[in-house]
Design a protein around this motif. Structure first.
Motif, PDB file in Angstrom:
ATOM      1  N   GLU A 189       0.826  -1.205   0.000  1.00 20.93           N
ATOM      2  CA  GLU A 189       0.000   0.000   0.000  1.00 20.93           C
ATOM      3  C   GLU A 189       0.861   1.255   0.000  1.00 20.93           C
ATOM      4  OE1 GLU A 189      -2.594  -0.484   3.329  1.00 20.93           O
ATOM      5  OE2 GLU A 189      -4.094  -1.628   2.194  1.00 20.93           O
ATOM      6  N   ARG A 190       1.987   1.196   0.756  1.00 21.07           N
ATOM      7  CA  ARG A 190       2.908   2.349   0.769  1.00 21.07           C
ATOM      8  C   ARG A 190       3.524   2.562  -0.613  1.00 21.07           C
ATOM      9  NH1 ARG A 190       4.707   0.607   5.915  1.00 21.07           N
ATOM     10  NH2 ARG A 190       6.596  -0.284   4.997  1.00 21.07           N
ATOM     11  N   ILE A 191       3.939   1.458  -1.250  1.00 22.27           N
ATOM     12  CA  ILE A 191       4.520   1.556  -2.590  1.00 22.27           C
ATOM     13  C   ILE A 191       3.498   2.150  -3.561  1.00 22.27           C
ATOM     14  CG2 ILE A 191       5.340   0.193  -4.563  1.00 22.27           C
ATOM     15  CD1 ILE A 191       6.632  -1.719  -2.504  1.00 22.27           C
ATOM     16  N   GLU A 192       2.263   1.651  -3.444  1.00 26.99           N
ATOM     17  CA  GLU A 192       1.188   2.143  -4.329  1.00 26.99           C
ATOM     18  C   GLU A 192       0.915   3.619  -4.089  1.00 26.99           C
ATOM     19  OE1 GLU A 192      -3.095   0.349  -5.797  1.00 26.99           O
ATOM     20  OE2 GLU A 192      -2.115  -0.551  -4.066  1.00 26.99           O
ATOM     21  N   GLU A 193       0.885   4.010  -2.811  1.00 26.08           N
ATOM     22  CA  GLU A 193       0.636   5.414  -2.468  1.00 26.08           C
ATOM     23  C   GLU A 193       1.733   6.320  -3.015  1.00 26.08           C
ATOM     24  OE1 GLU A 193       0.205   5.623   1.729  1.00 26.08           O
ATOM     25  OE2 GLU A 193      -1.694   4.521   1.772  1.00 26.08           O
ATOM     26  N   ASN A 194       2.976   5.829  -2.992  1.00 23.37           N
ATOM     27  CA  ASN A 194       4.094   6.625  -3.502  1.00 23.37           C
ATOM     28  C   ASN A 194       4.092   6.707  -5.018  1.00 23.37           C
ATOM     29  OD1 ASN A 194       5.042   7.054  -0.896  1.00 23.37           O
ATOM     30  ND2 ASN A 194       6.406   5.283  -0.941  1.00 23.37           N
ATOM     31  N   LEU A 195       3.676   5.595  -5.664  1.00 26.57           N
ATOM     32  CA  LEU A 195       3.709   5.565  -7.126  1.00 26.57           C
ATOM     33  C   LEU A 195       2.547   6.332  -7.747  1.00 26.57           C
ATOM     34  CD1 LEU A 195       4.795   1.897  -8.003  1.00 26.57           C
ATOM     35  CD2 LEU A 195       6.126   3.986  -8.309  1.00 26.57           C
ATOM     36  N   ARG A 196       1.390   6.300  -7.112  1.00 25.09           N
ATOM     37  CA  ARG A 196       0.187   6.891  -7.710  1.00 25.09           C
ATOM     38  C   ARG A 196       0.374   8.354  -8.123  1.00 25.09           C
ATOM     39  NH1 ARG A 196      -3.220   3.505 -10.136  1.00 25.09           N
ATOM     40  NH2 ARG A 196      -3.745   1.726  -8.799  1.00 25.09           N
ATOM     41  N   PRO A 197       0.809   9.220  -7.193  1.00 26.05           N
ATOM     42  CA  PRO A 197       0.973  10.628  -7.610  1.00 26.05           C
ATOM     43  C   PRO A 197       2.043  10.800  -8.693  1.00 26.05           C
ATOM     44  CG  PRO A 197       1.837  10.257  -5.379  1.00 26.05           C
ATOM     45  CD  PRO A 197       1.096   9.037  -5.758  1.00 26.05           C
ATOM     46  N   GLN A 198       3.081   9.965  -8.632  1.00 20.97           N
ATOM     47  CA  GLN A 198       4.128  10.044  -9.658  1.00 20.97           C
ATOM     48  C   GLN A 198       3.582   9.621 -11.022  1.00 20.97           C
ATOM     49  OE1 GLN A 198       7.067  11.222  -9.149  1.00 20.97           O
ATOM     50  NE2 GLN A 198       7.380  11.155  -6.938  1.00 20.97           N
ATOM     51  N   ILE A 199       2.748   8.556 -11.009  1.00 22.71           N
ATOM     52  CA  ILE A 199       2.143   8.094 -12.265  1.00 22.71           C
ATOM     53  C   ILE A 199       1.246   9.182 -12.845  1.00 22.71           C
ATOM     54  CG2 ILE A 199       0.457   6.459 -13.224  1.00 22.71           C
ATOM     55  CD1 ILE A 199       1.594   4.342 -11.310  1.00 22.71           C
ATOM     56  N   THR A 200       0.450   9.810 -11.977  1.00 22.93           N
ATOM     57  CA  THR A 200      -0.452  10.878 -12.429  1.00 22.93           C
ATOM     58  C   THR A 200       0.339  12.053 -13.001  1.00 22.93           C
ATOM     59  OG1 THR A 200      -2.038  10.241 -10.713  1.00 22.93           O
ATOM     60  CG2 THR A 200      -2.338  12.399 -11.726  1.00 22.93           C
ATOM     61  N   LYS A 201       1.478  12.305 -12.396  1.00 24.36           N
ATOM     62  CA  LYS A 201       2.328  13.411 -12.869  1.00 24.36           C
ATOM     63  C   LYS A 201       2.928  13.092 -14.239  1.00 24.36           C
ATOM     64  CE  LYS A 201       6.247  16.249 -11.342  1.00 24.36           C
ATOM     65  NZ  LYS A 201       7.266  16.459 -10.276  1.00 24.36           N
ATOM     66  N   ILE A 202       3.371  11.832 -14.405  1.00 24.57           N
ATOM     67  CA  ILE A 202       3.995  11.423 -15.669  1.00 24.57           C
ATOM     68  C   ILE A 202       2.941  11.254 -16.765  1.00 24.57           C
ATOM     69  CG2 ILE A 202       5.294   9.571 -16.812  1.00 24.57           C
ATOM     70  CD1 ILE A 202       6.631   9.052 -14.063  1.00 24.57           C
ATOM     71  N   PHE A 203       1.813  10.640 -16.400  1.00 25.91           N
ATOM     72  CA  PHE A 203       0.744  10.385 -17.366  1.00 25.91           C
ATOM     73  C   PHE A 203      -0.482  11.209 -16.973  1.00 25.91           C
ATOM     74  CE2 PHE A 203       3.337   6.552 -17.560  1.00 25.91           C
ATOM     75  CZ  PHE A 203       3.454   6.332 -18.938  1.00 25.91           C
ATOM     76  N   PRO A 204      -0.648  12.403 -17.537  1.00 32.09           N
ATOM     77  CA  PRO A 204      -1.810  13.244 -17.187  1.00 32.09           C
ATOM     78  C   PRO A 204      -3.115  12.479 -17.414  1.00 32.09           C
ATOM     79  CG  PRO A 204      -0.228  14.462 -18.533  1.00 32.09           C
ATOM     80  CD  PRO A 204       0.227  13.032 -18.521  1.00 32.09           C
ATOM     81  N   GLU A 205      -4.006  12.574 -16.436  1.00 24.36           N
ATOM     82  CA  GLU A 205      -5.234  11.781 -16.467  1.00 24.36           C
ATOM     83  C   GLU A 205      -6.139  12.127 -17.641  1.00 24.36           C
ATOM     84  OE1 GLU A 205      -7.004  12.253 -12.638  1.00 24.36           O
ATOM     85  OE2 GLU A 205      -5.671  10.784 -11.681  1.00 24.36           O
ATOM     86  N   GLU A 206      -6.045  13.362 -18.144  1.00 29.65           N
ATOM     87  CA  GLU A 206      -6.899  13.725 -19.274  1.00 29.65           C
ATOM     88  C   GLU A 206      -6.434  13.066 -20.577  1.00 29.65           C
ATOM     89  OE1 GLU A 206      -3.777  16.957 -18.765  1.00 29.65           O
ATOM     90  OE2 GLU A 206      -5.128  15.802 -17.468  1.00 29.65           O
ATOM     91  N   ARG A 207      -5.188  12.579 -20.606  1.00 26.72           N
ATOM     92  CA  ARG A 207      -4.649  11.965 -21.835  1.00 26.72           C
ATOM     93  C   ARG A 207      -4.383  10.472 -21.693  1.00 26.72           C
ATOM     94  NH1 ARG A 207       0.460  15.430 -23.321  1.00 26.72           N
ATOM     95  NH2 ARG A 207       0.578  13.809 -24.938  1.00 26.72           N
ATOM     96  N   TYR A 208      -4.213   9.993 -20.453  1.00 26.71           N
ATOM     97  CA  TYR A 208      -3.892   8.577 -20.226  1.00 26.71           C
ATOM     98  C   TYR A 208      -4.720   8.024 -19.060  1.00 26.71           C
ATOM     99  CZ  TYR A 208       0.369   9.768 -22.873  1.00 26.71           C
ATOM    100  OH  TYR A 208       1.269  10.202 -23.822  1.00 26.71           O
ATOM    101  N   THR A 209      -4.963   6.748 -19.133  1.00 30.17           N
ATOM    102  CA  THR A 209      -5.537   6.022 -17.986  1.00 30.17           C
ATOM    103  C   THR A 209      -4.568   4.911 -17.624  1.00 30.17           C
ATOM    104  OG1 THR A 209      -7.806   6.475 -18.693  1.00 30.17           O
ATOM    105  CG2 THR A 209      -7.477   4.663 -17.126  1.00 30.17           C
TER     106      THR A 209
END
Length: 801
Positions: free
Chosen positions: A576-596
C-alpha cells in the motif's frame, strides 16, 4: 407453535427412528452410496484464491487486462547460480535442457541462452532480424567464455530475464500455453514432466537448479493441500478416538463414534462434489472439521445413554430417552455452530461463500447422522456392563467441577478483576494487529519450492507479476516517442523500489532497436531521439506483425501498453505504501486527461482481496452474533439474557484477537475465520448451561444460587469433555505445513479453551451478581422451545435429598 420442538415431539421422533431401524440404515447407505458417486466431481483449485467479488472494480480491471494481453501468470523460471555452468559440458547440457522444454506440449515458448536471439541490422532491404545468439553446436572453453561475455556485456535487453542484475545467475523463462495454466494439465506437466527433467539434469551435471514462477508455485502448493487432507483426517480420527476412549474406556463406544464421523466425512466429500465446488485451502479443512465437531455429538448421546442405563437398566427406554432428551439440545448447539459458518455465505467472496455453504450443510448432516446411527447401533448391541459406566464417577472430573463451583462461590470479585484486566490488555493487543496480504506467507516454508522463491527474490527481486496497464486513448499511441519517454520515466521510478524488479515493456524493445541500428553497441541501448526514430523506422518491418515480441507488450491496436515488473513477497502495508508513492508520480507522468493507468496482477488482487476481507470481517462476525442472538432470543424470550450470554462468548474472541497482536499473528484470510468459527462453537456451552439453569430454577422454586450451582455441576462435565475434544481436535491443524492453517488451529483451540472457562466461571458469576435484575422468573419467560425435556425436572426432584 411454541411447543413444536417439545418433549412429545422428540418422543415421536425417537419412536419413528427406533421402530424403523432397517429403513433408516438403508436410507443412510443409499445416501452414502449416492454421495460417493459424486466424489468424481471433486476437483482441486488450479487458481489462486480470489477473495474479491466477481464484479469488484479490481477484478474488472484484471479481466480487462487479460482480454488485451492474455494470461499473465504463465511464466515458470529455471535458474542456476554456478560459474561452472559456463564450461563446455555443462553449457551443452543446459542448452539441451532448453530443447527438451521446447518439445513439451504444454510449453508455448522458452527464452534461454540455448535459443536466445539477438537483433541485428541488415541492408538491402533495410530491416532488423532476430538471429540466433549461439551459432555453433559444439563449443570450446574459449567459445563458451566468449558467449558469456557477449551475453552479460552486449545484451542488456535480456538483463533480468535471462541473467540477473549481479550477472551471477542464469535463468531460463518457460511460458506455458494459456489454455493449460488454470487446468489440471498444468499439474501433469509440472509433476510428471518438468520435475523429473530437472532432477535428471541436476543428477547429470551436479548443478543446483532453482525453479519458481506462479504456475509452479500454485501446482506444488495445491499438491501439499491434497496431501494434507488425508493427514488431517487421519490425525483428527486418531486424536479424537484416543480422547474419546480415555473418557469412556470403551472400545465399542469409540468404534461407534468413529464410524459415525467417518460417514460424515464421506458425506462431506460427496457434498463438495455434488455442488461442483473446488477443493481449496479452506474447503480442505471441512472433512477434519466434521470429525472434530461430530465427536461432541457422539459424547452427548453416548454419555446420556450410559447415564440412563445406570439409572434404570432398561435399554429400550434408555435409547428412546437419548433421542427425546438430548436430541433437542444437540440440534440447537449444531444449529448455532452451523450459523457461525453460515455467516460466510452472506459475504461477497465466492471462496468464503462455498466454505460457509459446505460447512453449515455438513454440520447439520453430522448431527442427523449421530442422532440416527448411535441409538440404532446400540439397539442391536447388549446393554453396557458396569466397567463401561465407571467413567461416570471419575473423581478428577468431580474435582474439576468442584473447583469451578468454588471459584464462582468465593471469588467472583477476582473473576471480574481478571476479566477486566484481560479485556484491557486484549484491546491494547488488538491495536497492534497487522494485516497481511502476502500470497506466499501461508505456504510451507520448509518446502524446497519456498526456498527457491526466496532465491529468486534475492536474485531477480521476486516472481509475482505486477502489471501496469497504460491506455493512451488513441491508436498507435503506445508507440509514440512521447509515450515511450513517459513509460521510461515510470520504469526508472519502479527500478528504484527495492521490492520490485527491473520492468519489462516495449521501452526495452525500442532501446534495443537503437542499439541494433548502431551495430549492437551496448552504449546505445537507450530510447532513440525523434531524428533517430526516423532513421530506424524503415528497419522495423522485420520485427513487426503477428507473433512478434512487440505483441507481448502492446496490443494489436497500439492503443494499450503494459509494463511488467515482479514483486517480492511483501505484506499489505508495504504494498500500500509503494502504491501510495507511485500513484501521484504516475499521475504526474501520465496526465489523467490523456492517459488512464491502472495497476493489476494476481499478487495485487490477493492483497486487495485480503484488505477487502478484513473490512468485511466485522460485518460477517456481526452477522454470526446477530444470528445466534436471534436464536437465543427465540429460545429464552429475554433480551437481558441475550446480553449476559454474549459477554462470556465475546470476551474469548477479544482475548484471542489481543493475543494475535502480541504474538505478531497478522489478520489474513485464514485467521479471519477464527472468530466466526469459535463463536459459533463456544456459544453451544452457553445454551447448555442456560437451558439447564432455567430448568433448575423451576425445579428449585426460583432459588437463584441453588439453581446456578446445580446447573454448573450438571453441565460442567459435558462442557469439559466436549471442550477438550474440540481443543485437541482443532490442535490437529497445527501439524500443517501451511502457516495459516497452523494459526487457525492454534487460535481456535485457544479461543475454545477460554470460552469453556468463561462459560463455566464468568457466566455463573454474572447470573449470581445480577440475580435481581435478570435471573428471575419474570426475565426467564416460557421458552419458545423446550431445550431439555421436562421429565428431567421430575428426575432431578427425585435425586434431591
Amino acid at each position: 407453535m411454541s411447543k413444536i420442538f417439545s418433549f412429545g415431539f422428540w418422543n415421536s421422533i425417537a419412536r419413528v427412528i427406533l421402530r424403523n431401524r432397517v429403513i433408516f440404515i438403508f436410507i443412510i447407505i443409499l445416501i452414502t452410496a449416492f454421495l460417493a458417486t459424486q466424489w468424481q466431481n471433486m476437483r482441486f483449485s488450479h487458481t489462486e484464491a480470489n477473495l474479491l467479488p466477481d464484479d469488484h472494480e479490481i477484478n474488472q480491471i484484471y479481466n480487462d487486462f487479460l482480454d488485451k494481453f492474455g494470461e499473465e501468470g504463465n511464466l515458470i523460471v529455471i535458474a542456476v547460480k554456478d560459474s561452472s555452468l559456463f564450461t563446455p559440458e555443462k553449457f551443452t547440457a543446459w542448452n539441451n535442457l532448453t530443447r527438451d522444454l521446447e518439445n513439451f506440449k504444454a510449453v508455448e515458448n522458452v527464452i534461454a541462452i540455448g535459443n536466445l536471439k539477438k537483433l541485428e541490422k541488415f541492408d538491402d532491404p533495410s530491416r532488423f532480424e532476430m538471429v540466433p545468439f549461439i551459432q555453433d553446436k559444439e563449443w570450446t572453453s574459449a567459445q563458451v567464455k566468449a558467449y558469456k561475455d557477449d551475453l552479460l556485456n552486449k545484451l542488456p535487453f535480456y538483463k533480468g530475464l535471462v541473467y540477473s542484475e549481479n550477472s551471477k545467475t542464469i535463468q531460463t523463462a518457460v511460458y506455458l500455453k494459456e489454455e493449460i495454466v488454470n487446468s489440471i494439465e498444468r499439474k501433469d506437466f509440472v509433476l510428471e514432466e518438468l520435475q523429473p527433467l530437472i532432477e535428471q539434469f541436476e543428477e547429470d551435471t551436479n548443478l543446483d537448479v532453482y525453479v519458481s514462477g506462479m504456475p509452479y508455485i500454485r501446482t506444488l502448493n495445491a499438491k501439499n493441500i491434497t496431501d494434507e487432507i488425508g493427514l488431517f483426517i487421519g490425525a483428527a480420527l486418531l486424536v479424537t478416538s484416543l480422547i474419546f476412549f480415555f473418557f469412556f474406556r470403551s472400545i465399542r463406544a469409540t468404534v461407534i463414534a468413529m464410524v459415525t464421523v467417518m460417514i460424515g466425512v464421506m458425506w462431506a466429500f460427496g457434498i463438495i462434489g455434488l455442488l461442483h465446488f473446488e477443493i481449496t485451502v479452506l474447503t480442505a479443512l471441512i472433512p477434519p472439521l466434521i470429525i472434530v465437531i461430530g465427536i461432541p455429538n457422539c459424547i452427548f448421546l453416548i454419555n446420556k445413554y450410559q447415564q440412563e442405563i445406570k439409572i434404570h437398566g432398561n435399554q429400550a427406554k434408555s435409547l428412546q430417552r437419548v433421542i427425546s432428551k438430548v436430541g433437542n439440545a444437540t440440534m440447537l448447539t449444531n444449529v448455532t455452530t452451523a450459523s457461525g459458518f453460515a455467516a460466510f455465505i452472506l459475504t461477497d467472496s465466492t471462496l468464503l461463500k462455498e466454505f460457509g455453504i459446505v460447512a453449515s450443510i455438513n454440520i447439520i448432516a453430522i448431527f442427523l447422522l449421530s442422532l440416527v446411527i448411535i441409538p440404532i447401533i446400540y439397539s442391536y448391541m447388549s446393554v453396557p456392563k458396569d466397567k463401561h459406566l465407571k467413567h461416570l464417577n471419575k473423581r478428577w472430573i468431580g474435582a474439576f467441577t468442584a473447583w469451578t463451583e468454588r471459584m464462582v462461590r468465593n471469588h467472583r470479585v477476582t473473576i471480574y478483576i481478571i476479566s477486566i484486566i484481560l479485556l484491557a490488555t486484549s484491546i491494547i493487543g488488538i491495536y497492534t494487529i497487522k494485516i497481511s496480504g502476502s500470497l506466499l506467507e501461508d505456504m510451507p516454508q520448509d518446502a524446497d519450492f519456498f526456498h527457491d522463491i526466496r532465491f529468486f527474490e534475492e536474485e531477480f527481486n521476486g516472481v509475482m507479476p505486477l502489471e501496469i496497464l497504460i491506455d493512451t486513448k488513441q491508436e498507435k499511441g503506445a508507440l509514440k516517442l512521447a509515450t515511450l519517454k513517459r513509460m521510461e520515466s515510470l520504469e526508472n521510478l519502479i527500478a528504484e523500489v527495492p521490492e520490485l524488479s527491473t520492468p519489462l515493456s516495449v521501452v526495452r524493445l525500442a532501446k534495443y532497436t537503437k542499439q541494433a541500428y548502431y551495430n549492437g553497441n551496448p552504449k546505445y541501448f537507450q530510447l532513440p531521439t525523434s531524428q533517430e526514430q526516423n532513421f530506424i523506422a524503415p528497419y522495423l518491418k522485420g520485427i513487426s506483425g503477428e507473433g512478434a515480441i512487440l505483441n507481448s507488450y502492446v496490443d494489436s491496436t497500439g492503443r494499450y501498453a503494459r509494463i511488467t515488473t515482479f514483486m517480492k513477497d511483501i505484506g499489505t502495508e508495504k504494498m500500500e505504501r509503494i502504491e501510495e508513492n507511485l500513484r501521484p508520480q504516475i499521475t504526474k507522468i501520465f496526465p489523467e486527461e490523456r492517459y488512464t493507468v491502472t495497476m493489476t496482477g494476481k499478487a495485487l488482487i490477493f492483497q486487495k482481496g485480503t484488505t477487502y476481507l478484513v473490512k468485511n470481517l466485522i460485518v460477517s462476525l456481526s452477522l454470526a452474533i446477530l444470528l445466534i442472538a436471534l436464536l437465543m432470543a427465540w429460545m429464552f424470550r429475554s433480551f437481558r439474557m441475550i446480553l449476559v450470554s454474549l459477554i462470556p462468548n465475546l470476551l474469548p474472541l477479544l482475548v484471542t484477537a489481543g493475543m494475535m497482536g502480541f504474538l505478531g499473528i497478522p489478520i489474513k484470510p485464514s485467521t479471519i475465520l477464527v472468530f466466526s468459527i469459535a463463536f459459533g462453537i463456544s456459544v453451544d456451552d452457553t445454551i447448555h448451561f442456560l437451558a439447564k439453569y432455567r430448568q433448575e430454577l423451576k425445579a428449585n422454586n426460583w432459588k437463584i444460587k441453588r439453581s446456578v450451582y446445580a446447573a454448573l455441576k450438571e453441565t460442567g462435565v459435558s462442557m469439559f469433555y466436549t471442550s477438550i475434544v474440540l481443543f485437541f481436535g482443532f490442535s490437529v491443524f497445527m501439524i500443517s505445513s501451511f502457516g495459516g492453517t497452523v494459526a487457525l488451529g492454534g487460535l481456535v483451540s485457544a479461543t475454545l479453551l477460554f470460552a469453556m472457562l468463561s462459560n463455566l466461571i464468568l457466566l455463573p458469576s454474572l447470573l449470581l451478581s445480577l440475580e435481581k435484575s435478570i435471573a428471575n422468573k419474570e426475565t426467564l419467560k416460557e421458552p419458545a422451545i423446550q431445550i431439555i425435556a421436562e421429565e428431567d425436572d421430575i428426575l432431578n426432584e427425585r435425586k434431591k435429598p
